[in-house]
Design a protein around this motif. Structure first.
Motif, mmCIF file in Angstrom:
data_model
loop_
_atom_site.group_PDB
_atom_site.id
_atom_site.type_symbol
_atom_site.label_atom_id
_atom_site.label_comp_id
_atom_site.label_asym_id
_atom_site.label_seq_id
_atom_site.Cartn_x
_atom_site.Cartn_y
_atom_site.Cartn_z
ATOM 1 N N LYS A 153 23.356 5.796 51.844
ATOM 2 C CA LYS A 153 24.618 5.197 52.274
ATOM 3 C C LYS A 153 25.786 6.176 52.216
ATOM 4 O O LYS A 153 26.890 5.851 52.660
ATOM 5 C CB LYS A 153 24.932 3.984 51.396
ATOM 6 N N ALA A 154 25.554 7.361 51.662
ATOM 7 C CA ALA A 154 26.630 8.346 51.533
ATOM 8 C C ALA A 154 26.994 8.927 52.895
ATOM 9 O O ALA A 154 26.202 8.896 53.845
ATOM 10 C CB ALA A 154 26.197 9.460 50.583
ATOM 11 N N VAL A 155 28.201 9.463 52.989
ATOM 12 C CA VAL A 155 28.635 10.117 54.227
ATOM 13 C C VAL A 155 27.745 11.332 54.470
ATOM 14 O O VAL A 155 27.589 12.179 53.581
ATOM 15 C CB VAL A 155 30.109 10.556 54.120
ATOM 16 N N PRO A 156 27.129 11.438 55.649
ATOM 17 C CA PRO A 156 26.207 12.552 55.917
ATOM 18 C C PRO A 156 26.880 13.911 55.775
ATOM 19 O O PRO A 156 28.016 14.110 56.211
ATOM 20 C CB PRO A 156 25.781 12.309 57.368
ATOM 21 N N SER A 157 26.176 14.832 55.145
ATOM 22 C CA SER A 157 26.613 16.218 55.012
ATOM 23 C C SER A 157 25.372 17.046 54.737
ATOM 24 O O SER A 157 24.306 16.501 54.412
ATOM 25 C CB SER A 157 27.617 16.371 53.863
ATOM 26 N N VAL A 158 25.494 18.352 54.856
ATOM 27 C CA VAL A 158 24.338 19.217 54.599
ATOM 28 C C VAL A 158 23.866 19.044 53.160
ATOM 29 O O VAL A 158 22.675 18.855 52.887
ATOM 30 C CB VAL A 158 24.690 20.695 54.876
ATOM 31 N N ASP A 159 24.813 19.102 52.221
ATOM 32 C CA ASP A 159 24.446 18.941 50.809
ATOM 33 C C ASP A 159 23.890 17.545 50.543
ATOM 34 O O ASP A 159 22.920 17.373 49.791
ATOM 35 C CB ASP A 159 25.659 19.191 49.913
ATOM 36 N N GLY A 160 24.516 16.549 51.166
ATOM 37 C CA GLY A 160 24.065 15.179 50.965
ATOM 38 C C GLY A 160 22.652 14.956 51.471
ATOM 39 O O GLY A 160 21.863 14.229 50.857
ATOM 40 N N THR A 161 22.328 15.585 52.586
ATOM 41 C CA THR A 161 20.982 15.453 53.144
ATOM 42 C C THR A 161 19.950 16.075 52.218
ATOM 43 O O THR A 161 18.875 15.501 51.988
ATOM 44 C CB THR A 161 20.912 16.123 54.532
ATOM 45 N N GLU A 162 20.270 17.239 51.665
ATOM 46 C CA GLU A 162 19.343 17.891 50.737
ATOM 47 C C GLU A 162 19.185 17.071 49.459
ATOM 48 O O GLU A 162 18.087 16.983 48.895
ATOM 49 C CB GLU A 162 19.835 19.307 50.411
ATOM 50 N N GLN A 163 20.281 16.464 49.007
ATOM 51 C CA GLN A 163 20.195 15.603 47.824
ATOM 52 C C GLN A 163 19.308 14.389 48.098
ATOM 53 O O GLN A 163 18.518 13.973 47.239
ATOM 54 C CB GLN A 163 21.596 15.144 47.414
ATOM 55 N N LEU A 164 19.436 13.834 49.294
ATOM 56 C CA LEU A 164 18.616 12.680 49.665
ATOM 57 C C LEU A 164 17.139 13.058 49.695
ATOM 58 O O LEU A 164 16.289 12.321 49.178
ATOM 59 C CB LEU A 164 19.055 12.146 51.029
ATOM 60 N N LYS A 165 16.832 14.202 50.271
ATOM 61 C CA LYS A 165 15.430 14.638 50.341
ATOM 62 C C LYS A 165 14.878 14.917 48.949
ATOM 63 O O LYS A 165 13.731 14.563 48.642
ATOM 64 C CB LYS A 165 15.313 15.866 51.247
ATOM 65 N N SER A 166 15.693 15.521 48.101
ATOM 66 C CA SER A 166 15.255 15.786 46.726
ATOM 67 C C SER A 166 15.032 14.484 45.966
ATOM 68 O O SER A 166 14.072 14.352 45.197
ATOM 69 C CB SER A 166 16.292 16.645 45.996
ATOM 70 N N ALA A 167 15.923 13.515 46.194
ATOM 71 C CA ALA A 167 15.780 12.216 45.529
ATOM 72 C C ALA A 167 14.505 11.514 45.992
ATOM 73 O O ALA A 167 13.824 10.852 45.198
ATOM 74 C CB ALA A 167 16.999 11.343 45.810
ATOM 75 N N PHE A 168 14.188 11.660 47.264
ATOM 76 C CA PHE A 168 12.961 11.041 47.766
ATOM 77 C C PHE A 168 11.726 11.699 47.154
ATOM 78 O O PHE A 168 10.744 11.018 46.832
ATOM 79 C CB PHE A 168 12.902 11.130 49.287
ATOM 80 N N LEU A 169 11.761 13.004 46.976
ATOM 81 C CA LEU A 169 10.628 13.688 46.347
ATOM 82 C C LEU A 169 10.468 13.245 44.891
ATOM 83 O O LEU A 169 9.345 13.105 44.397
ATOM 84 C CB LEU A 169 10.810 15.202 46.441
ATOM 85 N N GLU A 170 11.579 13.008 44.215
ATOM 86 C CA GLU A 170 11.528 12.443 42.859
ATOM 87 C C GLU A 170 10.870 11.057 42.897
ATOM 88 O O GLU A 170 10.011 10.729 42.069
ATOM 89 C CB GLU A 170 12.946 12.333 42.302
ATOM 90 N N PHE A 171 11.267 10.253 43.854
ATOM 91 C CA PHE A 171 10.689 8.923 44.058
ATOM 92 C C PHE A 171 9.180 9.034 44.294
ATOM 93 O O PHE A 171 8.386 8.277 43.718
ATOM 94 C CB PHE A 171 11.385 8.280 45.263
ATOM 95 N N PHE A 172 8.778 9.982 45.106
ATOM 96 C CA PHE A 172 7.362 10.191 45.416
ATOM 97 C C PHE A 172 6.573 10.551 44.161
ATOM 98 O O PHE A 172 5.478 10.025 43.927
ATOM 99 C CB PHE A 172 7.238 11.289 46.473
#
Length: 231
Positions: A153-172
């Motif tokens: 839900k965060a405003v898209p940004s390069v850093d935000g996208t990388e944080q989202l992908k990292s968070a998903f890998l943590e979830f995985f």
């Protein structure tokens, strides 16, 4: 279809993972939390556990297709060293094969070539059963999922996208840990249920026909052809 998440934009990645982080498991977990808070009886907990388990199986089917590619991403960068250690810990103690894990989710029974689960969930005492439910609803997977949803839900940004992908890998990785934890538990939601007499009679008749050699069997090749599959 396999996807390379490293090349996805924030919007693409968010759209791709939405079905996974919104699967029925997470709604069932909230209901199970509420039941535990209400000190609900065992029957109510067992009923919701069935929904929880079906939701878990759904999540597993969503993730297993991408497991190898996600593991490759984790192993490719030292940034994910803490997650790499957790994956290694899972792999060291994992007892089942990929095929065995799929078989358990599809039939509630392990392959005969895999170790048999030692703990029957429905045979646990009330206190043991409730403790297991508490463990499941407090699994780190659910906090990791909340972080993924927040970052979506965060405003898209390069850093935000990388944080989202990292968070998903943590979830995985949390999912892998839950999967490994459940290896020791045998759970069949249909255990103890009785077949209707007419169904039992048909099954007995079918078995007798197979044993007598009079059953009309369909080869796997014919089934594949009917379904338009290659075999």
């Amino acid at each position: 279809m396999k996807h390379n998440i490293t090349d996805m934009t924030h919007a693409q990645f968010s759209d791709w993972l939405t079905p996974t982080v919104n699967c029925p498991l997470f709604e069932s977990r909230e209901r199970l939390v509420a039941l535990l808070a209400e000190n609900a009886n065992r029957d109510a907990l067992e009923t919701e556990l069935q929904e929880f388990y079906e939701g878990y199986c759904g999540l597993a089917f969503e993730l297993e297709e991408h497991e190898e590619s996600l593991l490759s991403i984790l192993r490719a960068s030292d940034i994910f060293a803490p997650l790499q250690k957790r994956v290694a810990a899972v792999e060291v103690v994992r007892k089942t094969s990929p095929e065995g894990r799929i078989a358990r989710r599809m039939s509630d029974r392990p392959l005969i070539t895999d170790p048999q689960p030692e703990i029957k969930v429905l045979a646990l005492s009330d206190d043991e059963f409730r403790a297991l439910m508490e463990t499941l609803v407090n699994w780190e997977l659910f906090a990791a999922r909340a972080q993924v949803v927040k970052l979506q839900k965060a405003v898209p940004s390069v850093d935000g996208t990388e944080q989202l992908k990292s968070a998903f890998l943590e979830f995985f990785v949390c999912y892998l840990e839950l999967e490994q934890f459940l290896e020791d538990y045998y759970y069949d939601p249909d255990e103890g249920l009785e077949l209707r007499p007419e169904v039992a009679e048909r099954l007995e008749r079918s078995v007798a026909e197979v044993e007598a050699g009079t059953a009309e069997l369909i080869s796997i090749e014919e089934v594949a052809k009917e379904l338009g599959l290659k075999w």
